[in-house]
Design a protein around this motif. Sequence first.
Motif, PDB file in Angstrom:
ATOM      1  N   GLY A  64      14.613  23.558   7.379  1.00 16.51           N
ATOM      2  CA  GLY A  64      15.251  23.860   6.106  1.00 16.51           C
ATOM      3  C   GLY A  64      15.630  22.606   5.349  1.00 16.51           C
ATOM      4  N   ILE A  65      16.761  22.650   4.672  1.00 16.46           N
ATOM      5  CA  ILE A  65      17.222  21.565   3.817  1.00 16.46           C
ATOM      6  C   ILE A  65      18.347  20.801   4.504  1.00 16.46           C
ATOM      7  CG2 ILE A  65      18.290  21.012   1.587  1.00 16.46           C
ATOM      8  CD1 ILE A  65      16.996  23.560   0.476  1.00 16.46           C
ATOM      9  N   ILE A  66      18.288  19.486   4.474  1.00 13.83           N
ATOM     10  CA  ILE A  66      19.398  18.689   5.003  1.00 13.83           C
ATOM     11  C   ILE A  66      20.615  18.936   4.120  1.00 13.83           C
ATOM     12  CG2 ILE A  66      20.266  16.363   5.418  1.00 13.83           C
ATOM     13  CD1 ILE A  66      17.450  15.493   6.055  1.00 13.83           C
ATOM     14  N   PRO A  67      21.741  19.342   4.703  1.00 11.88           N
ATOM     15  CA  PRO A  67      22.919  19.682   3.892  1.00 11.88           C
ATOM     16  C   PRO A  67      23.479  18.481   3.139  1.00 11.88           C
ATOM     17  CG  PRO A  67      23.131  20.491   6.168  1.00 11.88           C
ATOM     18  CD  PRO A  67      21.969  19.554   6.141  1.00 11.88           C
ATOM     19  N   HIS A  68      23.755  18.665   1.859  1.00 11.77           N
ATOM     20  CA  HIS A  68      24.355  17.575   1.082  1.00 11.77           C
ATOM     21  C   HIS A  68      25.776  17.287   1.546  1.00 11.77           C
ATOM     22  CE1 HIS A  68      26.973  20.246  -1.322  1.00 11.77           C
ATOM     23  NE2 HIS A  68      25.957  21.083  -1.343  1.00 11.77           N
ATOM     24  N   GLU A 104      22.208   1.903   9.937  1.00 14.39           N
ATOM     25  CA  GLU A 104      20.923   2.414  10.408  1.00 14.39           C
ATOM     26  C   GLU A 104      20.680   3.793   9.794  1.00 14.39           C
ATOM     27  OE1 GLU A 104      20.583   2.402  14.649  1.00 14.39           O
ATOM     28  OE2 GLU A 104      21.651   0.499  14.870  1.00 14.39           O
ATOM     29  N   LEU A 105      19.487   3.991   9.239  1.00  9.65           N
ATOM     30  CA  LEU A 105      19.113   5.276   8.646  1.00  9.65           C
ATOM     31  C   LEU A 105      17.688   5.613   9.033  1.00  9.65           C
ATOM     32  CD1 LEU A 105      19.616   7.660   6.702  1.00  9.65           C
ATOM     33  CD2 LEU A 105      18.816   6.194   4.837  1.00  9.65           C
ATOM     34  N   ASP A 106      17.509   6.774   9.679  1.00 11.52           N
ATOM     35  CA  ASP A 106      16.171   7.242  10.061  1.00 11.52           C
ATOM     36  C   ASP A 106      16.000   8.683   9.602  1.00 11.52           C
ATOM     37  OD1 ASP A 106      13.724   7.826  11.188  1.00 11.52           O
ATOM     38  OD2 ASP A 106      14.196   6.965  13.147  1.00 11.52           O
ATOM     39  N   LEU A 107      15.118   8.879   8.622  1.00 13.13           N
ATOM     40  CA  LEU A 107      14.788  10.216   8.109  1.00 13.13           C
ATOM     41  C   LEU A 107      13.310  10.513   8.296  1.00 13.13           C
ATOM     42  CD1 LEU A 107      16.828  10.200   4.757  1.00 13.13           C
ATOM     43  CD2 LEU A 107      17.469  11.275   6.920  1.00 13.13           C
ATOM     44  N   SER A 108      12.672   9.870   9.246  1.00 16.96           N
ATOM     45  CA  SER A 108      11.225  10.013   9.442  1.00 16.96           C
ATOM     46  C   SER A 108      10.803  11.466   9.608  1.00 16.96           C
ATOM     47  CB  SER A 108      10.791   9.203  10.673  1.00 16.96           C
ATOM     48  OG  SER A 108      11.023   7.838  10.474  1.00 16.96           O
ATOM     49  N   GLU A 109       9.664  11.795   9.004  1.00 18.95           N
ATOM     50  CA  GLU A 109       9.070  13.135   9.028  1.00 18.95           C
ATOM     51  C   GLU A 109       9.924  14.175   8.304  1.00 18.95           C
ATOM     52  OE1 GLU A 109       6.066  13.988   9.976  1.00 18.95           O
ATOM     53  OE2 GLU A 109       5.566  11.956  10.618  1.00 18.95           O
ATOM     54  N   THR A 110      10.793  13.725   7.405  1.00 22.65           N
ATOM     55  CA  THR A 110      11.513  14.620   6.495  1.00 22.65           C
ATOM     56  C   THR A 110      10.785  14.588   5.154  1.00 22.65           C
ATOM     57  OG1 THR A 110      13.632  14.143   7.561  1.00 22.65           O
ATOM     58  CG2 THR A 110      13.722  15.071   5.356  1.00 22.65           C
ATOM     59  N   ASP A 111      10.627  15.732   4.521  1.00 29.53           N
ATOM     60  CA  ASP A 111       9.956  15.787   3.225  1.00 29.53           C
ATOM     61  C   ASP A 111      10.903  15.272   2.140  1.00 29.53           C
ATOM     62  OD1 ASP A 111       8.627  16.350   0.893  1.00 29.53           O
ATOM     63  OD2 ASP A 111       8.227  18.457   1.364  1.00 29.53           O
ATOM     64  N   LEU A 112      10.641  14.052   1.679  1.00 22.96           N
ATOM     65  CA  LEU A 112      11.456  13.438   0.641  1.00 22.96           C
ATOM     66  C   LEU A 112      10.710  13.366  -0.691  1.00 22.96           C
ATOM     67  CD1 LEU A 112      12.975  10.433   2.674  1.00 22.96           C
ATOM     68  CD2 LEU A 112      13.897  12.741   2.382  1.00 22.96           C
ATOM     69  N   HIS A 137       6.405  11.648   2.693  1.00 17.18           N
ATOM     70  CA  HIS A 137       5.826  12.021   1.391  1.00 17.18           C
ATOM     71  C   HIS A 137       6.474  11.244   0.255  1.00 17.18           C
ATOM     72  CE1 HIS A 137       3.843  15.359   3.442  1.00 17.18           C
ATOM     73  NE2 HIS A 137       5.014  15.693   3.949  1.00 17.18           N
ATOM     74  N   LEU A 138       6.897  10.036   0.544  1.00 21.72           N
ATOM     75  CA  LEU A 138       7.499   9.198  -0.481  1.00 21.72           C
ATOM     76  C   LEU A 138       6.450   8.687  -1.455  1.00 21.72           C
ATOM     77  CD1 LEU A 138       9.902   6.973   1.659  1.00 21.72           C
ATOM     78  CD2 LEU A 138      10.609   8.705  -0.008  1.00 21.72           C
ATOM     79  N   ALA A 139       6.810   8.635  -2.716  1.00 20.79           N
ATOM     80  CA  ALA A 139       5.980   7.974  -3.723  1.00 20.79           C
ATOM     81  C   ALA A 139       6.651   6.656  -4.081  1.00 20.79           C
ATOM     82  CB  ALA A 139       5.832   8.855  -4.947  1.00 20.79           C
ATOM     83  N   SER A 140       5.876   5.741  -4.647  1.00 18.84           N
ATOM     84  CA  SER A 140       6.411   4.399  -4.879  1.00 18.84           C
ATOM     85  C   SER A 140       6.646   4.085  -6.341  1.00 18.84           C
ATOM     86  CB  SER A 140       5.466   3.349  -4.293  1.00 18.84           C
ATOM     87  OG  SER A 140       4.206   3.408  -4.933  1.00 18.84           O
ATOM     88  N   LYS A 141       6.830   5.108  -7.179  1.00 19.08           N
ATOM     89  CA  LYS A 141       7.088   4.842  -8.587  1.00 19.08           C
ATOM     90  C   LYS A 141       8.446   4.178  -8.720  1.00 19.08           C
ATOM     91  CE  LYS A 141       7.032   6.868 -13.188  1.00 19.08           C
ATOM     92  NZ  LYS A 141       6.857   8.101 -13.988  1.00 19.08           N
ATOM     93  N   ARG A 142       8.434   2.956  -9.155  1.00 16.47           N
ATOM     94  CA  ARG A 142       9.645   2.140  -9.213  1.00 16.47           C
ATOM     95  C   ARG A 142      10.384   2.387 -10.527  1.00 16.47           C
ATOM     96  NH1 ARG A 142      10.195  -2.980 -11.362  1.00 16.47           N
ATOM     97  NH2 ARG A 142      11.898  -4.268 -10.545  1.00 16.47           N
ATOM     98  N   PRO A 143      11.680   2.805 -10.454  1.00 13.06           N
ATOM     99  CA  PRO A 143      12.437   3.029 -11.684  1.00 13.06           C
ATOM    100  C   PRO A 143      12.535   1.759 -12.519  1.00 13.06           C
ATOM    101  CG  PRO A 143      13.593   3.910  -9.773  1.00 13.06           C
ATOM    102  CD  PRO A 143      12.461   3.079  -9.254  1.00 13.06           C
ATOM    103  N   SER A 144      12.359   1.877 -13.827  1.00 13.79           N
ATOM    104  CA  SER A 144      12.383   0.692 -14.685  1.00 13.79           C
ATOM    105  C   SER A 144      13.753   0.042 -14.727  1.00 13.79           C
ATOM    106  CB  SER A 144      11.948   1.077 -16.103  1.00 13.79           C
ATOM    107  OG  SER A 144      12.790   2.095 -16.625  1.00 13.79           O
ATOM    108  N   SER A 145      14.816   0.838 -14.476  1.00 10.54           N
ATOM    109  CA  SER A 145      16.180   0.317 -14.560  1.00 10.54           C
ATOM    110  C   SER A 145      16.751  -0.041 -13.189  1.00 10.54           C
ATOM    111  CB  SER A 145      17.089   1.345 -15.238  1.00 10.54           C
ATOM    112  OG  SER A 145      17.095   2.557 -14.501  1.00 10.54           O
ATOM    113  N   LEU A 146      15.901  -0.186 -12.195  1.00 12.49           N
ATOM    114  CA  LEU A 146      16.357  -0.418 -10.825  1.00 12.49           C
ATOM    115  C   LEU A 146      17.157  -1.713 -10.727  1.00 12.49           C
ATOM    116  CD1 LEU A 146      16.182   0.677  -7.922  1.00 12.49           C
ATOM    117  CD2 LEU A 146      14.122  -0.682  -7.633  1.00 12.49           C
TER     118      LEU A 146
END
Length: 207
Positions: A64-68, A104-112, A137-146
Amino acid sequence: MLHLPGTELVYCLEGTTNVSLAELTHLKHLDLSFNNFNFQAMPKFIGSLSNLEYLNLSHSWFMGIIPHEFGNLSRLSSLDLSYQGTTMRVESLSWVSHLRMLRELDLSETDLSEATNWMSIINNLPLLQILKMDGCHLASKRPSSLSYINTSNNLHVISLSGNSFNDSSIFQWLSNISKIVTSLSYLDLSFNSCSGRSTHFHIYILI
């Protein structure tokens, strides 16, 4: 501490989690990894354990969804929700931005795939040392205001294999990270694609 991990071969626990765990309000360490929770939803009540500093629910067959609500765990130093054996996903990663103590943060194999602001979120975790988001499923579109103002200068492991980096934005992001980070020692971008062609990037060890 509640430390009840199984192994790859033997589960320690099977069944469902019980909301009575929420009564352990002073708990700092919770490890329920490598167990079988029968495809139940990841329990929201864990977000009420505000003293948690370590949380590992990896390899435990949630779905399901990781709880916010996990964004309430502002004292977390280590968070591992990886490899559930089924598809976990997020609607947004904004809750991670509240975890300012994360190392440390590991979210591997989570649909992001819906987490289009993931670069900004990671950039604003000032203590982060280890980042693992393989097969997300990460995309690499870099925000212009990053912005890189609050980027951690302790980040030394970045593992982003098996995603959808099909343009040069990921390299632009990493280039700016490397200008700030002096301790980066491990980078994995293997099994990504570039410009529509399958590309296997090697693992780089930076000294």
